[in-house]
Design a protein around this motif. Structure first.
Motif, short mmCIF file in Angstrom:
data_model
loop_
_atom_site.label_atom_id
_atom_site.label_comp_id
_atom_site.label_asym_id
_atom_site.label_seq_id
_atom_site.Cartn_x
_atom_site.Cartn_y
_atom_site.Cartn_z
N SER A 1 1.25 -1.00 -0.19
CA SER A 1 -0.36 0.01 0.17
C SER A 1 0.96 1.34 0.35
O SER A 1 0.73 1.79 -1.03
CB SER A 1 -0.79 0.14 1.07
N PHE A 2 1.80 1.49 0.55
CA PHE A 2 2.64 2.17 1.10
C PHE A 2 3.57 2.53 -0.87
O PHE A 2 3.48 3.88 -1.32
CB PHE A 2 3.90 1.99 1.85
N LYS A 3 4.11 1.42 -1.69
CA LYS A 3 4.60 1.17 -1.98
C LYS A 3 3.80 2.34 -3.08
O LYS A 3 3.96 2.81 -4.50
CB LYS A 3 5.21 0.02 -3.00
N TYR A 4 2.47 1.29 -3.56
CA TYR A 4 1.63 2.05 -4.94
C TYR A 4 1.27 3.75 -4.65
O TYR A 4 1.04 4.10 -5.20
CB TYR A 4 -0.04 1.56 -4.08
N PHE A 5 0.95 3.87 -3.66
CA PHE A 5 1.34 5.80 -3.03
C PHE A 5 1.48 6.22 -3.13
O PHE A 5 1.66 7.20 -4.22
CB PHE A 5 0.16 5.58 -1.23
N LYS A 6 3.52 5.67 -2.92
CA LYS A 6 4.67 6.47 -3.18
C LYS A 6 4.57 6.61 -4.92
O LYS A 6 5.08 7.76 -5.58
CB LYS A 6 5.97 5.91 -2.63
N ASN A 7 4.35 5.26 -5.08
CA ASN A 7 4.65 5.82 -6.71
C ASN A 7 3.36 6.70 -7.12
O ASN A 7 3.57 7.15 -8.63
CB ASN A 7 4.15 4.43 -7.68
N GLU A 8 2.36 6.45 -6.89
CA GLU A 8 0.94 7.47 -7.18
C GLU A 8 1.90 9.08 -7.91
O GLU A 8 1.07 9.36 -8.17
CB GLU A 8 -0.09 7.53 -6.75
N ARG A 9 1.88 9.42 -7.08
CA ARG A 9 2.43 10.71 -6.66
C ARG A 9 3.93 10.48 -6.80
O ARG A 9 4.46 11.56 -6.64
CB ARG A 9 2.71 10.58 -4.84
N LYS A 10 4.60 9.60 -6.98
CA LYS A 10 6.02 9.80 -7.99
C LYS A 10 7.32 10.50 -6.78
O LYS A 10 7.64 11.49 -7.07
CB LYS A 10 6.16 10.97 -9.34
N LEU A 11 6.74 10.16 -5.64
CA LEU A 11 7.91 10.74 -4.56
C LEU A 11 9.50 10.19 -4.29
O LEU A 11 9.03 8.80 -4.85
CB LEU A 11 6.64 9.92 -3.52
N ASP A 12 10.01 10.38 -4.28
CA ASP A 12 11.72 10.10 -3.87
C ASP A 12 11.61 9.48 -2.56
O ASP A 12 12.29 8.20 -2.16
CB ASP A 12 12.20 10.37 -4.25
N ILE A 13 11.26 10.62 -1.66
CA ILE A 13 10.90 9.41 0.07
C ILE A 13 9.80 9.85 0.70
O ILE A 13 9.13 11.03 0.28
CB ILE A 13 12.29 11.12 0.60
N PHE A 14 9.47 8.74 1.02
CA PHE A 14 7.65 8.90 1.52
C PHE A 14 7.97 8.67 3.06
O PHE A 14 8.60 7.29 3.76
CB PHE A 14 6.93 8.01 0.89
N ILE A 15 7.39 9.60 3.66
CA ILE A 15 7.67 9.60 5.10
C ILE A 15 6.22 9.35 6.22
O ILE A 15 5.07 10.61 5.57
CB ILE A 15 8.14 10.96 6.21
N ILE A 16 5.89 8.12 6.72
CA ILE A 16 4.59 8.16 7.20
C ILE A 16 4.80 8.50 8.86
O ILE A 16 5.35 7.54 10.07
CB ILE A 16 4.43 6.48 6.76
N MET A 17 3.85 9.04 9.48
CA MET A 17 4.20 9.79 11.23
C MET A 17 2.60 9.70 11.88
O MET A 17 2.06 9.59 11.26
CB MET A 17 4.17 11.01 11.06
N LEU A 18 3.04 8.00 12.45
CA LEU A 18 1.59 7.96 12.99
C LEU A 18 1.81 8.51 14.98
O LEU A 18 2.75 8.11 16.10
CB LEU A 18 1.74 5.97 13.06
N THR A 19 0.20 8.67 15.58
CA THR A 19 0.97 9.21 16.84
C THR A 19 -0.74 7.53 17.69
O THR A 19 -1.42 8.39 16.83
CB THR A 19 0.10 10.70 17.11
#
Length: 403
Positions: A308-326
């Motif tokens: 899921s992370f990979k799909y989201f990152k590729n859709e937005r053409k990201l070089d770095i994707f950070i997910i912050m959780l609280t």
């Protein structure tokens, strides 16, 4: 609430010749929150537009809305369909006694974009930025020279230095700055629905300052002043104010945590921002959950989550994707977790990531793959607002190299 959608509809359908004939007199101000469209951005933009419109001359108020010399329209910078991903927003509007009819008058990005060229041709369009101080696409292509005012609490990007009004301060909530910006005029003039508006404005300040908890490092004296002003308008007795704000905060948090029904992609886009740094595209999603619970939902299959992370990152053409959780731990209290996802085999980011781990006190949660790393963020005071400037500085000090 002012009928923003109705006014907008009248503007875009106004006779073109009449519009052009009067465009020197009529100004349209789009009040933009940032692209994450959280409580702070949504409510601060609505309040700024509403209060600005209420302060126009009494003669103009007697006229029809489109005859005003200045029209203020708040724009929520997400598609209308994404509003349902923010249950805390729906709760706060409902709790503040705003009806479904009121909510239907909110303007979203997909309402505006198809008509932006026409409005720009027919009227003198200006921008007011709240909760951010750097224009993003699609506005940045045409409107960099149309910024009138900035009211923000993020790191100062050092742009638009010669605009009419520019206030960027380190406070907990941008909404606090909006409240204090209008405070003196508000005292002098009774606004329609001021109690409803006050309760609406109270919500993001309480959330962003964690109930004015100074120990979290987010609360300023201006946040406290804004909250007290709003409580006074609401006529909450001094003896009941702590109880009132605590219950309101807990209820908003409970609504915000109501996310179990959302898909992984919806969770990732619910509260998302991105930047371009040194030709690298970086995205950060903020999610009120914890990694272990998320993995459990995926049948304990971490690979499904990473897909899921990979799909989201590729859709937005990201070089770095950070997910912050609280999340709130029953014994340890407020906790943060952090996921760093880069393009596998495309970048060497060695010292950059090492320094980021040190700055945020990132402790590996379990065995990490090279391109996806899961951490406990022990420096819990650092939210996305604080982390972006850290990443920006590290990019300058420790450049990431393409392979």
């Amino acid at each position: 609430m002012i009928e923003f959608v109705k006014i907008f509809s009248l503007l875009i359908n106004e006779n073109v010749n009449e519009a052009i004939a009067t465009q020197q007199q009529k100004k349209i101000y789009f009040v933009l929150g940032n692209e994450s469209a959280d409580l702070d951005s949504i409510i601060s933009s609505i309040a700024y537009a509403y209060l600005s419109q209420q302060l126009i001359s009494s003669d103009e108020l007697k006229s029809s809305a489109t005859s005003f010399s200045s029209i203020y329209l708040p724009i929520i910078q997400i598609p209308k369909s994404d509003f349902s991903l923010r249950p805390e927003c729906s709760y706060v509007f409902s709790e503040s006694k705003f009806s479904e009819s009121d909510i239907s008058q909110l303007l979203f990005l997909d309402d505006i974009l198809p008509h932006l060229d026409k409005l720009s041709s027919n009227y003198d369009v200006n921008l007011i930025l709240v909760d951010h101080n750097k224009l993003i696409s699609p506005w940045s292509e045409k409107f960099n020279d149309k910024i009138d005012t900035i009211l923000d609490h993020h790191q100062d990007e050092g742009l638009y230095l010669n605009i009419k009004s520019r206030q960027i301060e380190s406070v907990g909530s941008a909404t606090s700055l909006v409240v204090l910006h209008f405070k003196d005029d508000w005292v002098k003039k009774t606004f329609q629905d001021d109690s409803k508006l006050s309760k609406l404005l109270l919500a993001p300040i309480l959330i962003d300052t964690v109930l004015l908890d100074v120990s979290k490092g987010r609360t300023s004296n201006k946040d406290k002043e804004a909250v007290q002003f709003l409580l006074d308008i609401l006529n909450i007795p001094k003896s009941d104010q702590e109880f009132f704000t605590s219950n309101y905060y807990k209820a908003i948090q409970s609504a915000k945590l109501n996310i179990s029904h959302l898909s992984n992609i919806d969770l990732l886009r619910k509260d998302y921002k991105e930047w371009n740094l040194n030709n690298f595209k970086i995205g950060i999603s903020s999610i009120p959950w914890f990694i272990d619970g998320w993995i459990q939902r995926e049948d304990k299959n971490i690979d499904k989550l990473i897909d899921s992370f990979k799909y989201f990152k590729n859709e937005r053409k990201l070089d770095i994707f950070i997910i912050m959780l609280t999340y709130s731990h029953k014994d340890k209290g407020f906790q943060r977790e952090f996921i760093f996802f880069s393009n596998k085999d495309k970048f060497i980011y060695g010292e950059f990531l090492q320094q980021l781990e040190i700055k945020l006190s990132l402790k590996p949660l379990f065995s990490n793959m090279d391109h996806v790393r899961f951490y406990q963020q022990q420096e819990s005071a650092y939210s996305r607002k604080q982390i972006y400037p850290i990443i920006k500085d590290l990019f300058q000090q420790y450049p990431i190299n393409k392979i």
